[in-house]
Design an enzyme around this catalytic site. Structure first.
Site, PDB file in Angstrom:
ATOM      1  NE  ARG A  61      -3.955   0.054   0.628  1.00 21.78           N
ATOM      2  CZ  ARG A  61      -5.077  -0.584   2.432  1.00 21.78           C
ATOM      3  NH1 ARG A  61      -5.366   0.351   2.690  1.00 21.78           N
ATOM      4  NH2 ARG A  61      -5.742  -1.267   2.008  1.00 21.78           N
ATOM      5  CB  SER A 163      -8.947   0.019   1.122  1.00 24.64           C
ATOM      6  OG  SER A 163     -10.710  -0.385   1.479  1.00 24.64           O
ATOM      7  CG  ASP A 322     -11.994  -1.900  -1.152  1.00 25.09           C
ATOM      8  OD1 ASP A 322     -12.317  -1.290   0.105  1.00 25.09           O
ATOM      9  OD2 ASP A 322     -11.128  -2.620  -0.408  1.00 25.09           O
ATOM     10  CG  ASP A 324     -13.145  -4.046   1.926  1.00 25.40           C
ATOM     11  OD1 ASP A 324     -13.623  -2.673   2.344  1.00 25.40           O
ATOM     12  OD2 ASP A 324     -12.042  -4.447   2.332  1.00 25.40           O
ATOM     13  NE  ARG A 325     -11.741  -0.717   5.448  1.00 26.62           N
ATOM     14  CZ  ARG A 325     -11.407  -0.661   6.645  1.00 26.62           C
ATOM     15  NH1 ARG A 325     -11.500  -0.522   7.351  1.00 26.62           N
ATOM     16  NH2 ARG A 325      -9.931  -1.102   6.480  1.00 26.62           N
ATOM     17  CB  THR A 399      -5.694  -6.161  14.880  1.00 27.35           C
ATOM     18  OG1 THR A 399      -5.169  -5.632  16.196  1.00 27.35           O
ATOM     19  CG2 THR A 399      -6.490  -5.074  14.069  1.00 27.35           C
ATOM     20  CD  GLU A 423     -10.953  -5.350  10.381  1.00 25.88           C
ATOM     21  OE1 GLU A 423      -9.981  -5.786  11.364  1.00 25.88           O
ATOM     22  OE2 GLU A 423     -11.129  -4.847   9.766  1.00 25.88           O
ATOM     23  CE  LYS A 437     -11.364  -4.728   5.418  1.00 30.75           C
ATOM     24  NZ  LYS A 437     -10.208  -5.198   5.381  1.00 30.75           N
TER      25      LYS A 437
END
Length: 611
Positions: A61, A163, A322, A324-325, A399, A423, A437
């Protein structure tokens, strides 16, 4: 210096730049480097070539741009060559099974980089070694990649996305054959293989030829159809969904989510959500938001609030770019909007998914002793409280979804049912079909849940209060400080390990007595008989958890992808103790003490989270 002008006076830097100019065939990044050399822009060169991006369990990243410290054509080729070499070592059937590659809509015109371009280059590298590649022909949500790995039985998956990071960033996320993100030692193995494969292979740059290869397959239509089919196993109230009067607004925050959430709602026979017109189409500039991160709350949702007020909608669903959340906001009786925290949504979705499982159980499916829910160690312990009362298993992991996904796979391989994992950073795994996720399935499941509650004239806020009254209030307060100086971060944590005397942790904080300490950087846990932590430890990141005599828990940790020192705090009350004001005040005081005594923001030059 070859292909450049003169020397920087730093032989290591000269060498790195010379090698770069030999290898880089992207005219924009090569020209940018030559220009820096010509202008003697030492600090810029140092920034671009000082240190290669570190390949970790989250992959890569970084900002897009020239040099080894940035995401660009050459670093993508080098990374994929290393990954390919590592896969060749690990899988004898790599050339039969292959790899899937997806990408989001990010682009950086100054360097010619984009997620699609990077995905095509990665595909060409793999195909040049005879590896079949399932390359999505268009943008997809991140969860489609792990879904494809599991569904097609592939060796690995790559998702090119940053993300919810700022617009100049991109990333390279890797999934293993089990459908979960990689965990150690794969990250070290891949990183070592990258270093051994820095020189581009002859066909690596040839995307024209590569994309005509017979090894290339487009899984887009099949995976989209199969995904929408698969998530329907979590739809339990189809008739109610068809007739609901609830109005929902959805925003994809200039990311990929729009068409996929619309399709997921259709798969559940839900009314299509109202889309925020200005944000529904992918736009790498993210023009309407400062940060494209729904976790930042109201600032990202301003346009959603306006549309909801106009259409008379009571709930807003927001995906990150993206998809995923998932963030959720609900209009309160006062007319104000409430944005739920990730922990509150974990309580709501976990409770709902368990109710749906119980309904199935009445029909004779499954035993509660085989049911599991997971959350990360910095997330609320509300699932533990529900598990204790209801009789299923709860486990916490380190985490990050890489740990929950891999643990879920282990449990499923033992014949267990993993109903839910979450999370606090608004990440939810509501279906075992995706071991990561997934904001798309979570949006559809939330849509059905909201419709079900509305049919009983209950709001999400009311339901959350009922959950807390039944299982005990769990009040959380999470935030972070920004710190770009690694030495400062190290000193801050070392001070906590040598508090007053060497090798001794604090016994209290601003009058709050500390009952236990767990340090997952060093592996110390005062709660264990031998003082050794049960959860895996990692010396490369900082993470200390303090338990307090009043039932409070606070974790301080560094971020793997951002210059942040985060804190996560929670006060868990027993069922029946519902003096919310008193509990909130006590947690506020505890957080103030931790900030003052442990973070010392003025002394350490820390910047608070921007409001």
């Amino acid at each position: 210096m070859e292909n450049g002008q003169g020397s920087t006076g730093d032989s290591r830097l000269d060498q790195a730049v010379t090698q770069w100019l030999q290898y880089d065939k992207n005219p924009k990044t090569a020209a940018a480097v030559r220009s820096m050399v010509k202008d003697g822009a030492l600090s810029e060169l140092q920034k671009c070539f000082g240190a290669r991006m570190e390949f970790g369990t989250a992959g890569l990243r970084a900002a897009m741009g020239p040099g080894v410290s940035c995401m660009n054509d050459l670093t993508i080729i080098q990374t994929t060559q290393g990954f390919c070499a590592y896969l060749e070592e690990c899988f004898v059937d790599l050339k039969q099974r292959g790899v899937v590659i997806g990408f989001d809509a990010r682009a950086h015109p100054p360097s010619g980089g984009s997620s699609k371009r990077f995905a095509c280059l990665a595909a060409c590298v793999l195909m040049s070694r005879g590896v079949p590649v399932h390359l999505f022909s268009d943008i997809t949500p991140t969860p489609y990649v792990p879904f494809a790995v599991s569904h097609l039985g592939l060796c690995a998956g790559i998702m090119v996305t940053a993300s919810h990071n700022p617009k100049q960033d991109n990333g390279y996320k890797v999934y293993w054959a089990n459908g979960a993100q990689i965990i150690p030692p794969h990250d070290k193995g891949i990183a070592a293989a990258i270093e051994q494969n820095l020189e581009p292979w002859p066909e690596s740059w040839d995307t024209d030829e590569g994309l005509r290869s017979s090894l290339l397959n487009d899984p887009y239509q099949d995976i989209h159809r199969e995904y929408c089919q698969t998530i329907q196993q979590h739809c339990f109230h189809r008739e109610l969904n068809r007739n609901t009067a609830v109005k929902i607004v959805h925003t994809s925050v200039h990311g990929v989510g729009h068409i996929f959430v619309q399709a997921a709602f259709k798969a559940f026979d839900l009314q299509p959500p109202y889309a925020v017109e200005e944000q529904k189409d992918p736009d790498p500039e993210f023009p309407t938001v400062k940060y494209p991160n729904p976790e930042e709350g109201e600032g990202v949702l301003t346009l959603s609030f306006a549309l909801a007020d106009k259409e008379g909608a009571s709930v807003i669903l927001a995906n990150d770019p993206d998809a995923d959340r998932l963030a959720i906001a609900e209009k309160q009786e006062s007319g104000k909007w409430r944005v739920f925290s990730g922990n509150e949504l974990g309580a709501l979705l976990g409770w709902w998914i368990f109710q749906c499982w119980k309904q199935q159980k009445v029909e004779g499916k499954g035993s509660i002793k085989d049911v599991y829910m997971l959350s990360s160690t910095v997330s609320s312990k509300i699932l533990r409280a529900i598990a204790v009362k209801e009789g299923f298993h709860f486990e916490e992991t380190l985490t990050g979804f890489k740990w929950m996904g891999n643990r879920a796979r282990e449990l499923m391989d033992q014949g267990k049912t993993v109903l839910f994992a979450f999370e606090e950073a608004i990440g939810y795994m509501c279906s075992p079909a995706v071991l990561d996720k997934d904001g798309v399935s979570a949006a559809a499941i939330a849509g059905e849940f909201i419709s079900y509650l509305a049919s009983k004239n209950i709001t999400l806020s009311h339901q959350l209060r009922s959950i807390y009254e039944e299982y005990g209030y769990h009040i959380t307060k999470n935030s972070y400080f920004i710190c770009h100086n690694q030495d400062t971060i190290k000193k801050l944590f070392e001070r906590l390990r040598n508090y007053g005397v060497d090798n001794s942790y604090p016994k209290e904080c601003g009058g709050f007595a500390i009952s236990a300490v767990r340090d997952l950087t060093t592996g110390y846990d005062s709660n264990q008989p031998n003082n050794k932590a049960v959860l895996p430890t990692s010396k490369s990141s900082q993470m200390i958890t303090f338990s307090f005599a009043n039932g409070g828990v606070a974790t301080m940790r560094t971020s793997g992808t951002e210059p942040k020192i985060k804190y996560y705090t929670e006060l868990c009350a027993a069922p029946g103790n519902s003096d919310l004001n008193q509990l909130t005040k006590e947690l506020d005081n505890l957080v103030d003490a931790i900030v003052e005594h442990f973070y010392q923001p003025e002394k350490n030059g820390l910047t608070p989270r921007p409001e």
